[in-house]
Design a protein around this motif. Structure first.
Motif, PDB file in Angstrom:
ATOM      1  N   UNK A 177      -3.318 -29.274  26.534  1.00  0.00           N
ATOM      2  CA  UNK A 177      -3.902 -28.383  27.488  1.00  0.00           C
ATOM      3  C   UNK A 177      -3.537 -26.803  26.993  1.00  0.00           C
ATOM      4  N   UNK A 178      -2.906 -26.816  25.741  1.00  0.00           N
ATOM      5  CA  UNK A 178      -2.426 -25.367  25.556  1.00  0.00           C
ATOM      6  C   UNK A 178      -1.411 -24.850  26.576  1.00  0.00           C
ATOM      7  N   UNK A 179      -0.551 -25.746  26.890  1.00  0.00           N
ATOM      8  CA  UNK A 179       0.426 -25.483  27.655  1.00  0.00           C
ATOM      9  C   UNK A 179       1.904 -25.570  27.153  1.00  0.00           C
ATOM     10  N   UNK A 180       1.912 -26.404  26.252  1.00  0.00           N
ATOM     11  CA  UNK A 180       3.379 -26.774  25.718  1.00  0.00           C
ATOM     12  C   UNK A 180       3.472 -26.285  24.192  1.00  0.00           C
ATOM     13  N   UNK A 181       2.689 -26.204  23.347  1.00  0.00           N
ATOM     14  CA  UNK A 181       3.097 -25.642  21.942  1.00  0.00           C
ATOM     15  C   UNK A 181       3.349 -26.550  20.884  1.00  0.00           C
ATOM     16  N   UNK A 182       3.440 -27.910  21.524  1.00  0.00           N
ATOM     17  CA  UNK A 182       3.754 -28.737  20.225  1.00  0.00           C
ATOM     18  C   UNK A 182       2.727 -29.016  19.249  1.00  0.00           C
ATOM     19  N   UNK A 183       1.406 -28.846  19.612  1.00  0.00           N
ATOM     20  CA  UNK A 183       0.510 -28.708  18.316  1.00  0.00           C
ATOM     21  C   UNK A 183       0.103 -27.575  17.587  1.00  0.00           C
ATOM     22  N   UNK A 184       0.990 -26.618  17.778  1.00  0.00           N
ATOM     23  CA  UNK A 184       0.423 -25.486  17.078  1.00  0.00           C
ATOM     24  C   UNK A 184       0.406 -25.532  15.360  1.00  0.00           C
ATOM     25  N   UNK A 185      -0.639 -25.306  14.982  1.00  0.00           N
ATOM     26  CA  UNK A 185      -0.562 -25.080  13.396  1.00  0.00           C
ATOM     27  C   UNK A 185      -1.102 -23.679  12.999  1.00  0.00           C
ATOM     28  N   UNK A 186      -1.125 -23.174  11.867  1.00  0.00           N
ATOM     29  CA  UNK A 186      -1.697 -22.119  11.452  1.00  0.00           C
ATOM     30  C   UNK A 186      -3.190 -22.394  10.864  1.00  0.00           C
ATOM     31  N   UNK A 187      -4.038 -21.433  11.327  1.00  0.00           N
ATOM     32  CA  UNK A 187      -5.419 -21.264  10.945  1.00  0.00           C
ATOM     33  C   UNK A 187      -5.610 -20.071  10.308  1.00  0.00           C
ATOM     34  N   UNK A 188      -5.774 -20.021   9.158  1.00  0.00           N
ATOM     35  CA  UNK A 188      -5.966 -18.582   8.451  1.00  0.00           C
ATOM     36  C   UNK A 188      -4.670 -17.752   8.668  1.00  0.00           C
ATOM     37  N   UNK A 189      -3.549 -18.363   8.868  1.00  0.00           N
ATOM     38  CA  UNK A 189      -2.225 -17.599   8.986  1.00  0.00           C
ATOM     39  C   UNK A 189      -2.036 -17.429  10.252  1.00  0.00           C
ATOM     40  N   UNK A 190      -2.722 -17.684  11.510  1.00  0.00           N
ATOM     41  CA  UNK A 190      -2.433 -17.398  12.749  1.00  0.00           C
ATOM     42  C   UNK A 190      -2.291 -18.617  13.581  1.00  0.00           C
ATOM     43  N   UNK A 191      -1.293 -18.514  14.552  1.00  0.00           N
ATOM     44  CA  UNK A 191      -1.062 -19.881  15.344  1.00  0.00           C
ATOM     45  C   UNK A 191      -2.087 -20.225  16.086  1.00  0.00           C
ATOM     46  N   UNK A 192      -2.552 -21.325  16.147  1.00  0.00           N
ATOM     47  CA  UNK A 192      -3.722 -21.891  16.934  1.00  0.00           C
ATOM     48  C   UNK A 192      -3.172 -23.410  17.393  1.00  0.00           C
ATOM     49  N   UNK A 193      -3.737 -23.425  18.572  1.00  0.00           N
ATOM     50  CA  UNK A 193      -3.550 -24.833  19.569  1.00  0.00           C
ATOM     51  C   UNK A 193      -4.449 -25.955  18.821  1.00  0.00           C
ATOM     52  N   UNK A 194      -3.734 -26.835  17.975  1.00  0.00           N
ATOM     53  CA  UNK A 194      -4.608 -28.009  17.446  1.00  0.00           C
ATOM     54  C   UNK A 194      -5.319 -28.775  18.610  1.00  0.00           C
ATOM     55  N   UNK A 195      -4.621 -28.940  19.771  1.00  0.00           N
ATOM     56  CA  UNK A 195      -5.020 -30.078  20.736  1.00  0.00           C
ATOM     57  C   UNK A 195      -6.565 -29.578  21.371  1.00  0.00           C
ATOM     58  N   UNK A 196      -6.789 -28.154  21.216  1.00  0.00           N
ATOM     59  CA  UNK A 196      -8.064 -27.845  21.866  1.00  0.00           C
ATOM     60  C   UNK A 196      -9.092 -27.240  20.999  1.00  0.00           C
ATOM     61  N   UNK A 197      -8.500 -26.937  19.585  1.00  0.00           N
ATOM     62  CA  UNK A 197      -9.291 -26.286  18.572  1.00  0.00           C
ATOM     63  C   UNK A 197     -10.337 -27.274  18.182  1.00  0.00           C
ATOM     64  N   UNK A 198     -11.317 -26.998  18.361  1.00  0.00           N
ATOM     65  CA  UNK A 198     -12.654 -27.994  17.795  1.00  0.00           C
ATOM     66  C   UNK A 198     -13.017 -27.902  16.269  1.00  0.00           C
ATOM     67  N   UNK A 199     -13.061 -29.119  15.721  1.00  0.00           N
ATOM     68  CA  UNK A 199     -13.346 -29.232  14.109  1.00  0.00           C
ATOM     69  C   UNK A 199     -14.254 -28.340  13.716  1.00  0.00           C
TER      70      UNK A 199
END
Ligand code: FES
Ligand code: FES
Length: 156
Positions: free
Chosen positions: A41-63
């Motif tokens: 739910x974008x509330x904990x940050x454990x899923x954060x990856x970089x997309x084009x160098x910027x942090x992004x929540x992978x749990x909600x980012x749609x492929x």
């Protein structure tokens, strides 16, 4: 639907529904298990990856939003045998207890230090504000980021 994107510098194509989460694709289709699922739910940050160098929540980012984009996960930084200086700093500061939060924190640290090699303590707190560590190692995490910044400046 085929989606072509880059993961840790390698071109990948996945056949997935466009609404599938990046986290699902990374873990369950590409076998990259370093990125963690916490809240979804974008509330904990454990899923954060970089997309084009910027942090992004992978749990909600749609492929489906990632065609031709570049994703970096913690596997793209270093290995157990050859840790990245950020990972080494976290080891040196013993900044993890369970370690569950750390993949995301390390990736946000990478984004921070790429854009600001000499962050203040306040800069670091702001950059990591999206992350929760339930073990309470916050002070060690902050020291690890400062140590990593120093190491990377020394290597530059
Ligand atoms: S799992 Fe994505 S923010 Fe918690
Ligand atoms: S080290 Fe356990 S959640 Fe952060």
């Amino acid at each position: 639907m085929d989606i072509a994107f880059t993961v840790n510098g390698v071109a990948r194509t996945v056949d997935a529904p466009p609404t599938a989460s990046l986290l699902d694709v990374l873990r369950n289709r590409l076998g990259l298990m370093g990125t963690r699922y916490g809240c979804g739910l974008e509330q904990c940050g454990s899923c954060v990856v970089l997309v084009d160098g910027a942090p992004a929540h992978a749990c909600t980012r749609e492929i489906g939003t990632l065609a031709k984009r570049s994703v970096m996960t913690v596997e793209g930084l270093g290995t157990a045998d050859r840790p990245h200086p950020i990972q080494q700093a976290f080891l040196d500061e013993q900044a993890g207890q369970c370690g569950y939060c750390l993949s995301g924190i390390v990736m946000s640290t990478k984004a921070l230090l790429d854009r600001n090699p000499n962050p203040s303590r306040a800069d670091i707190v702001t950059a990591l504000d999206r992350h929760l560590c339930r073990c309470g190692t916050h002070q060690r995490i902050l020291r690890a980021v400062e140590r990593a910044a120093s190491a990377l400046r020394g290597a530059a």
